[in-house]
Design a protein around this motif. Structure first.
Motif, PDB file in Angstrom:
ATOM      1  N   GLY A   1      -8.131 -12.788  45.675  1.00  0.00           N
ATOM      2  CA  GLY A   1      -8.714 -11.635  46.347  1.00  0.00           C
ATOM      3  C   GLY A   1      -9.272 -10.598  45.396  1.00  0.00           C
ATOM      4  O   GLY A   1      -9.464  -9.449  45.777  1.00  0.00           O
ATOM      5  N   GLN A   2      -9.542 -10.963  44.182  1.00  0.00           N
ATOM      6  CA  GLN A   2     -10.040 -10.014  43.205  1.00  0.00           C
ATOM      7  C   GLN A   2     -11.408  -9.466  43.590  1.00  0.00           C
ATOM      8  O   GLN A   2     -11.726  -8.326  43.284  1.00  0.00           O
ATOM      9  N   TYR A   3     -12.212 -10.254  44.272  1.00  0.00           N
ATOM     10  CA  TYR A   3     -13.553  -9.822  44.623  1.00  0.00           C
ATOM     11  C   TYR A   3     -13.645  -9.247  46.029  1.00  0.00           C
ATOM     12  O   TYR A   3     -14.745  -8.948  46.499  1.00  0.00           O
ATOM     13  N   ASP A   4     -12.536  -9.050  46.713  1.00  0.00           N
ATOM     14  CA  ASP A   4     -12.553  -8.425  48.020  1.00  0.00           C
ATOM     15  C   ASP A   4     -12.829  -6.935  47.856  1.00  0.00           C
ATOM     16  O   ASP A   4     -12.254  -6.271  47.002  1.00  0.00           O
ATOM     17  N   ASP A   5     -13.706  -6.421  48.680  1.00  0.00           N
ATOM     18  CA  ASP A   5     -14.086  -5.016  48.600  1.00  0.00           C
ATOM     19  C   ASP A   5     -13.449  -4.279  49.766  1.00  0.00           C
ATOM     20  O   ASP A   5     -13.894  -4.374  50.898  1.00  0.00           O
ATOM     21  N   SER A   6     -12.416  -3.524  49.493  1.00  0.00           N
ATOM     22  CA  SER A   6     -11.738  -2.797  50.558  1.00  0.00           C
ATOM     23  C   SER A   6     -12.162  -1.335  50.611  1.00  0.00           C
ATOM     24  O   SER A   6     -11.829  -0.629  51.550  1.00  0.00           O
ATOM     25  N   TYR A   7     -12.912  -0.855  49.629  1.00  0.00           N
ATOM     26  CA  TYR A   7     -13.298   0.553  49.599  1.00  0.00           C
ATOM     27  C   TYR A   7     -14.634   0.803  50.301  1.00  0.00           C
ATOM     28  O   TYR A   7     -14.739   1.744  51.081  1.00  0.00           O
ATOM     29  N   THR A   8     -15.615  -0.018  50.061  1.00  0.00           N
ATOM     30  CA  THR A   8     -16.957   0.239  50.582  1.00  0.00           C
ATOM     31  C   THR A   8     -17.018   0.297  52.104  1.00  0.00           C
ATOM     32  O   THR A   8     -17.663   1.192  52.639  1.00  0.00           O
TER      33      THR A   8
END
Length: 61
Positions: free
Chosen positions: A29-36
């Protein structure tokens, strides 16, 4: 000629190694974007409507 086989073998091994590390990073999950997604609504762009042909013609006539 044997140097080419050695270099080719080493490059394939390095390439496979980088591919395995990439797959491990994606699975963790390193490339999961939870902020944008949480701030996307704050920076919503206005939709630009295209001018219809009639409105363009009426302005130039």
């Amino acid at each position: 000629m044997s140097v080419i086989y050695i270099v080719l073998t080493v490059s394939v091994i390095v390439g496979v190694g980088f591919f395995i590390v990439f797959l491990m990073a994606v699975k963790s999950g390193q490339y999961d974007d939870s902020y944008t997604p949480s701030v996307r609504i704050l920076f919503e762009d206005e939709l630009v409507k295209e001018k219809s042909k009639q409105s363009i013609k009426s302005k130039t006539d």
